[in-house]
Design a protein around this motif. Structure first.
Motif, PDB file in Angstrom:
ATOM      1  N   ALA A 105      17.349  16.181  84.602  1.00 38.85           N
ATOM      2  CA  ALA A 105      18.591  15.403  84.515  1.00 38.85           C
ATOM      3  C   ALA A 105      18.351  14.076  85.229  1.00 38.85           C
ATOM      4  O   ALA A 105      18.849  13.847  86.334  1.00 38.85           O
ATOM      5  CB  ALA A 105      19.752  16.166  85.147  1.00 38.85           C
ATOM      6  N   PRO A 106      17.582  13.156  84.624  1.00 40.17           N
ATOM      7  CA  PRO A 106      17.142  11.950  85.330  1.00 40.17           C
ATOM      8  C   PRO A 106      18.248  10.961  85.636  1.00 40.17           C
ATOM      9  O   PRO A 106      18.050  10.058  86.453  1.00 40.17           O
ATOM     10  CB  PRO A 106      16.114  11.341  84.362  1.00 40.17           C
ATOM     11  CG  PRO A 106      16.507  11.845  83.018  1.00 40.17           C
ATOM     12  CD  PRO A 106      17.021  13.240  83.265  1.00 40.17           C
ATOM     13  N   GLY A 107      19.400  11.099  84.999  1.00 41.96           N
ATOM     14  CA  GLY A 107      20.507  10.204  85.294  1.00 41.96           C
ATOM     15  C   GLY A 107      21.439  10.716  86.367  1.00 41.96           C
ATOM     16  O   GLY A 107      22.459  10.078  86.659  1.00 41.96           O
ATOM     17  N   ASN A 108      21.091  11.852  86.974  1.00 45.57           N
ATOM     18  CA  ASN A 108      21.925  12.397  88.039  1.00 45.57           C
ATOM     19  C   ASN A 108      22.082  11.374  89.159  1.00 45.57           C
ATOM     20  O   ASN A 108      21.130  10.717  89.569  1.00 45.57           O
ATOM     21  CB  ASN A 108      21.293  13.677  88.599  1.00 45.57           C
ATOM     22  CG  ASN A 108      22.117  14.292  89.703  1.00 45.57           C
ATOM     23  OD1 ASN A 108      23.199  14.801  89.455  1.00 45.57           O
ATOM     24  ND2 ASN A 108      21.602  14.253  90.918  1.00 45.57           N
ATOM     25  N   SER A 109      23.282  11.256  89.684  1.00 43.74           N
ATOM     26  CA  SER A 109      23.590  10.160  90.611  1.00 43.74           C
ATOM     27  C   SER A 109      23.996  10.630  91.989  1.00 43.74           C
ATOM     28  O   SER A 109      24.901  10.073  92.601  1.00 43.74           O
ATOM     29  CB  SER A 109      24.683   9.268  90.003  1.00 43.74           C
ATOM     30  OG  SER A 109      24.209   8.590  88.876  1.00 43.74           O
ATOM     31  N   ASP A 110      23.330  11.679  92.515  1.00 41.22           N
ATOM     32  CA  ASP A 110      23.509  11.975  93.938  1.00 41.22           C
ATOM     33  C   ASP A 110      23.192  10.714  94.738  1.00 41.22           C
ATOM     34  O   ASP A 110      23.876  10.339  95.666  1.00 41.22           O
ATOM     35  CB  ASP A 110      22.577  13.110  94.369  1.00 41.22           C
ATOM     36  CG  ASP A 110      23.007  14.452  93.787  1.00 41.22           C
ATOM     37  OD1 ASP A 110      24.133  14.529  93.267  1.00 41.22           O
ATOM     38  OD2 ASP A 110      22.227  15.400  93.845  1.00 41.22           O
ATOM     39  N   VAL A 111      22.069  10.083  94.391  1.00 46.84           N
ATOM     40  CA  VAL A 111      21.790   8.706  94.733  1.00 46.84           C
ATOM     41  C   VAL A 111      21.682   8.026  93.387  1.00 46.84           C
ATOM     42  O   VAL A 111      21.235   8.616  92.423  1.00 46.84           O
ATOM     43  CB  VAL A 111      20.478   8.577  95.528  1.00 46.84           C
ATOM     44  CG1 VAL A 111      20.127   7.127  95.768  1.00 46.84           C
ATOM     45  CG2 VAL A 111      20.598   9.322  96.850  1.00 46.84           C
ATOM     46  N   LEU A 112      22.052   6.772  93.246  1.00 44.43           N
ATOM     47  CA  LEU A 112      22.233   6.129  91.956  1.00 44.43           C
ATOM     48  C   LEU A 112      21.047   6.382  91.020  1.00 44.43           C
ATOM     49  O   LEU A 112      19.968   5.831  91.186  1.00 44.43           O
ATOM     50  CB  LEU A 112      22.433   4.628  92.148  1.00 44.43           C
ATOM     51  CG  LEU A 112      22.814   3.837  90.894  1.00 44.43           C
ATOM     52  CD1 LEU A 112      24.109   4.356  90.294  1.00 44.43           C
ATOM     53  CD2 LEU A 112      22.917   2.363  91.220  1.00 44.43           C
ATOM     54  N   LEU A 160      19.987  15.253  97.315  1.00 43.88           N
ATOM     55  CA  LEU A 160      20.889  15.898  98.262  1.00 43.88           C
ATOM     56  C   LEU A 160      20.373  17.247  98.736  1.00 43.88           C
ATOM     57  O   LEU A 160      20.989  17.877  99.582  1.00 43.88           O
ATOM     58  CB  LEU A 160      22.277  16.081  97.638  1.00 43.88           C
ATOM     59  CG  LEU A 160      23.045  14.784  97.367  1.00 43.88           C
ATOM     60  CD1 LEU A 160      24.451  15.092  96.854  1.00 43.88           C
ATOM     61  CD2 LEU A 160      23.117  13.917  98.621  1.00 43.88           C
ATOM     62  N   GLY A 161      19.223  17.692  98.197  1.00 41.49           N
ATOM     63  CA  GLY A 161      18.625  18.951  98.611  1.00 41.49           C
ATOM     64  C   GLY A 161      17.231  18.745  99.147  1.00 41.49           C
ATOM     65  O   GLY A 161      16.992  17.937 100.057  1.00 41.49           O
ATOM     66  N   GLU A 162      16.261  19.428  98.531  1.00 40.73           N
ATOM     67  CA  GLU A 162      14.903  19.413  99.052  1.00 40.73           C
ATOM     68  C   GLU A 162      14.199  18.059  98.932  1.00 40.73           C
ATOM     69  O   GLU A 162      13.199  17.817  99.599  1.00 40.73           O
ATOM     70  CB  GLU A 162      14.048  20.465  98.337  1.00 40.73           C
ATOM     71  CG  GLU A 162      14.489  21.888  98.586  1.00 40.73           C
ATOM     72  CD  GLU A 162      15.292  22.452  97.423  1.00 40.73           C
ATOM     73  OE1 GLU A 162      15.033  23.594  97.042  1.00 40.73           O
ATOM     74  OE2 GLU A 162      16.173  21.732  96.903  1.00 40.73           O
ATOM     75  N   MET A 163      14.698  17.177  98.066  1.00 45.22           N
ATOM     76  CA  MET A 163      14.060  15.868  97.896  1.00 45.22           C
ATOM     77  C   MET A 163      14.703  14.797  98.775  1.00 45.22           C
ATOM     78  O   MET A 163      14.497  13.598  98.543  1.00 45.22           O
ATOM     79  CB  MET A 163      14.119  15.445  96.427  1.00 45.22           C
ATOM     80  CG  MET A 163      13.458  16.401  95.461  1.00 45.22           C
ATOM     81  SD  MET A 163      11.697  16.644  95.775  1.00 45.22           S
ATOM     82  CE  MET A 163      11.041  15.035  95.303  1.00 45.22           C
ATOM     83  N   SER A 164      15.454  15.208  99.770  1.00 48.80           N
ATOM     84  CA  SER A 164      16.146  14.265 100.641  1.00 48.80           C
ATOM     85  C   SER A 164      15.173  13.282 101.281  1.00 48.80           C
ATOM     86  O   SER A 164      14.154  13.671 101.859  1.00 48.80           O
ATOM     87  CB  SER A 164      16.902  15.019 101.734  1.00 48.80           C
ATOM     88  OG  SER A 164      17.528  14.118 102.624  1.00 48.80           O
ATOM     89  N   GLY A 165      15.474  11.992 101.141  1.00 48.73           N
ATOM     90  CA  GLY A 165      14.647  10.950 101.720  1.00 48.73           C
ATOM     91  C   GLY A 165      13.425  10.585 100.898  1.00 48.73           C
ATOM     92  O   GLY A 165      12.684   9.665 101.266  1.00 48.73           O
ATOM     93  N   LEU A 166      13.215  11.285  99.776  1.00 45.40           N
ATOM     94  CA  LEU A 166      12.029  11.059  98.967  1.00 45.40           C
ATOM     95  C   LEU A 166      12.315  10.282  97.688  1.00 45.40           C
ATOM     96  O   LEU A 166      11.400   9.702  97.103  1.00 45.40           O
ATOM     97  CB  LEU A 166      11.378  12.404  98.599  1.00 45.40           C
ATOM     98  CG  LEU A 166      10.919  13.263  99.780  1.00 45.40           C
ATOM     99  CD1 LEU A 166      10.391  14.604  99.273  1.00 45.40           C
ATOM    100  CD2 LEU A 166       9.845  12.543 100.586  1.00 45.40           C
ATOM    101  N   LEU A 167      13.560  10.274  97.244  1.00 47.93           N
ATOM    102  CA  LEU A 167      13.927   9.615  95.995  1.00 47.93           C
ATOM    103  C   LEU A 167      14.786   8.393  96.274  1.00 47.93           C
ATOM    104  O   LEU A 167      15.535   8.354  97.258  1.00 47.93           O
ATOM    105  CB  LEU A 167      14.682  10.575  95.074  1.00 47.93           C
ATOM    106  CG  LEU A 167      13.953  11.855  94.676  1.00 47.93           C
ATOM    107  CD1 LEU A 167      14.845  12.720  93.790  1.00 47.93           C
ATOM    108  CD2 LEU A 167      12.643  11.537  93.958  1.00 47.93           C
ATOM    109  N   GLY A 168      14.703   7.413  95.387  1.00 45.18           N
ATOM    110  CA  GLY A 168      15.490   6.205  95.529  1.00 45.18           C
ATOM    111  C   GLY A 168      16.323   5.926  94.292  1.00 45.18           C
ATOM    112  O   GLY A 168      16.249   6.634  93.284  1.00 45.18           O
ATOM    113  N   SER A 187       6.946  22.567  99.436  1.00 44.66           N
ATOM    114  CA  SER A 187       6.312  21.299  99.770  1.00 44.66           C
ATOM    115  C   SER A 187       6.158  20.478  98.498  1.00 44.66           C
ATOM    116  O   SER A 187       6.301  21.011  97.387  1.00 44.66           O
ATOM    117  CB  SER A 187       4.944  21.510 100.434  1.00 44.66           C
ATOM    118  OG  SER A 187       4.060  22.178  99.552  1.00 44.66           O
ATOM    119  N   VAL A 188       5.864  19.188  98.667  1.00 44.44           N
ATOM    120  CA  VAL A 188       5.742  18.296  97.513  1.00 44.44           C
ATOM    121  C   VAL A 188       4.531  17.395  97.685  1.00 44.44           C
ATOM    122  O   VAL A 188       4.046  17.166  98.792  1.00 44.44           O
ATOM    123  CB  VAL A 188       7.008  17.424  97.323  1.00 44.44           C
ATOM    124  CG1 VAL A 188       8.248  18.292  97.183  1.00 44.44           C
ATOM    125  CG2 VAL A 188       7.170  16.428  98.468  1.00 44.44           C
TER     126      VAL A 188
END
Length: 572
Positions: free
Chosen positions: A224-231, A256-264, A319-320
């Motif tokens: 769901a690449p258009g998800n906007s937890d962060v824009l 908002l979950g495990e990828m916190s701080g990793l996506l923009g 981990s990622v």
């Protein structure tokens, strides 16, 4: 700045180049580390045996899938979708999936459409649903012995209004390619709990992730690449299925979950999803996820990336690892390439015991100045730690692919792995090009030629880690070859040992693999890499072997030295 045209497969090492002018013998790289295009079949409007018609903006090739031998004739079959089509009885742009029954030569023997009023399908598709924006073979979900498929429809809005919320259809197939039954997964539909916002594009990517809970039913991952937890940072949903195709359990991976701080903003994480199998050997399947909007740490512009997600048994992320310029793709990506548009698991085509990937970059510009954005497929040979060992590019004029791709062809927008489709012992790929010729679209069944090399081990790790020696070349007289070493000390002297026989004797805390006849001095670049290029000499007798290994002084080594793996090549 455009990339230079490449004729050799790997593009990992971009620094020191030196001719290897060794009498009579020269090259050998690591286990099957290169593949190039041997031949291809173009499938679509009037091509490759495909007999149906379609038109401008239909985007044939939006999704592709390898179905295995659906009809039991001994030849693997394929599926391809047209996400936007006017030909069926349903609303305009609702979409169609074609089941392709194949001949052994890669052409289409017959085809069966599935859509509104077609192929027994009775699901309700609406205007611009984009049924077929993604496509995946799931295995046998309902236990009837026939492979089933998942079809993404990113334009679906269910009852909430807005636009492009998205859905996934689970379609249960008959052996003749018609639909026996179906179930829709969307907002508060098909057992799925929750709603999306407009533009979420749930269903942009879908793949089987195997039976994660041992209930006998394969499960799926949905992008769901258009998800906007962060824009528009994007997200991936992992869905455990019931045998009727409804959702039994769900888990979302997002900022908002495990990828916190990793996506923009505008990373579009979830542009592609792919099962990795148990990559890290912990007994749990892992996942690869494309993020086409990810910014390059080198160019500071969006080039795209692929995330490797190592999972726990409950589908949460352990981990990622992010695949981009810092993990082996130096110099390979440019602004707006769309790297991560699609991903396919190729199995271990390199023969080194590690899973390899095909990754689409549908906006790849290539070495030619015009026209732009034809697209490409990167063959990614992974190392055991998940980083990129080697990569090569299949695009117009690269990797042996010289077919006509017009501007904005979106070649690589979808990829599937049919295995060895032509039975020659080499892996092949099925690639969608939905933008080809004013978005009419085509698909390409591409037959690859792999080169069999042998890695003999014997390396000694240094301060920068393990040294890896790889190379490319057919070993035919007069043909080019490239030998690359990575993982060494930066800007340091090294020596390439070359010999016609295998010594494999203890040496400096490791194993000296070649019986050295030639010692070739060189130096690494700032990345600890070195590249050698030369022409394989003519007149070498068939069956002649050559052995190579790199050694360099390194205080961190057990005896003050570090060494690469030894390599063996055999003259065909």
């Amino acid at each position: 700045m455009k990339r230079p045209s490449q004729t050799s497969c790997p593009r990992r090492s971009t620094g020191f180049l030196a001719p290897l002018l060794v009498p009579a013998l020269l090259l050998a790289p690591a286990a099957t580390l290169c593949a190039q295009v041997l031949d291809q079949v173009k499938i679509g409007l009037g091509e490759g045996g495909f007999s149906a018609t379609y038109g401008v903006n239909d985007r044939f090739g939006s999704g592709v899938a390898a179905l295995g031998d659906l009809d039991g004739d001994g030849v693997g079959d394929l599926a391809v979708s047209k996400a936007y089509t006017f030909e069926n009885a349903g609303p305009a742009d609702s979409g169609v999936v074609w089941i392709l029954f194949m001949n052994a030569d890669g052409t289409v023997r017959s085809q069966q459409p599935i859509g509104t009023g077609l192929g027994g399908f009775g699901g309700a598709l609406l205007y611009e649903d984009g049924f077929g924006d993604s496509l995946a073979a799931l295995g046998d979900v309902d236990g009837d012995g026939v492979t089933d498929i998942a079809v993404g429809a990113t334009g679906d809005v269910v009852a909430y209004g807005g636009f492009n919320r998205g859905a996934v259809w689970i379609i249960f197939l008959n052996a003749d390619g018609t639909a026996k039954a179906w179930n829709k997964i969307a907002e508060d539909t098909g057992g799925f709990v929750g709603t999306f916002g407009s533009g979420t594009q749930f269903g942009s990517a879908v793949c089987s992730i195997g039976d994660t809970d041992n209930d006998g039913v394969p499960d799926i991952a949905v992008g769901a690449p258009g998800n906007s937890d962060v824009l528009k940072a994007g997200s991936v949903w992992l869905l455990r299925l019931n045998a009727d195709g409804t959702v039994k359990a769900q888990h979302q991976i997002s900022e908002l979950g495990e990828m916190s701080g990793l996506l923009g903003d505008y990373d579009n994480f979830g542009s592609a999803v792919c099962d990795l199998g148990d990559f890290d050997g912990d007994g749990v399947r892992d996942l690869a996820v494309g993020a086409v909007g990810t910014e390059s740490p080198v160019l500071h512009t969006p080039t795209g990336a692929v995330w490797l997600l190592f999972l726990h048994a409950d589908l949460t992320v352990k981990s990622v690892l992010k695949l981009n310029e810092t993990t082996g793709l130096q110099g390979a990506l440019e602004t707006s390439d769309g790297f991560g548009s699609s991903i396919a698991n190729l199995g271990d085509i390199s023969g080194d015991g590690v899973t390899d990937l095909a990754v689409g970059a549908s906006k790849y510009n290539g070495p030619l100045p015009t026209p732009p954005a034809r697209g490409a497929v990167f063959l990614i040979y992974l190392m055991a730690d998940g980083t990129v060992g080697l990569h090569e590019t299949i695009a117009l004029g690269e990797g042996g692919f010289f077919q006509n791709l017009p501007a904005q062809a979106d070649f690589g927008a979808a990829i599937a792995f049919p295995g060895d489709a032509d039975g020659d012992g080499s892996a092949d790929i099925f690639v969608g090009s939905p933008g080809n010729f004013v978005h009419t679209g085509y698909a390409w069944l591409i037959f690859l030629r792999t080169y069999a090399w042998a890695s003999l081990g014997g390396g000694v790790a240094g301060g920068a880690g393990a040294l890896m020696l790889t190379g490319v070349g057919t070993l035919q007289g007069g043909t080019p070859m490239t030998l690359s070493m990575q993982g060494g000390k930066a800007n340091a002297p090294m020596t390439l040992f070359v010999g016609p026989s295998n010594l494999s004797a203890p040496f400096k805390g490791g194993t000296l693999v070649p019986l050295p006849v030639w010692l070739i001095p060189a130096s690494t670049n700032a990345l600890g890499e070195a590249t050698f290029a030369a022409t394989w000499p003519a007149g070498i007798p068939a069956g002649q072997q050559v052995f190579l290994q790199c050694w360099m002084k390194d205080p961190a080594g057990p005896a003050g030295f570090a060494a690469s793996n030894g390599l063996m090549g055999t003259q065909p």
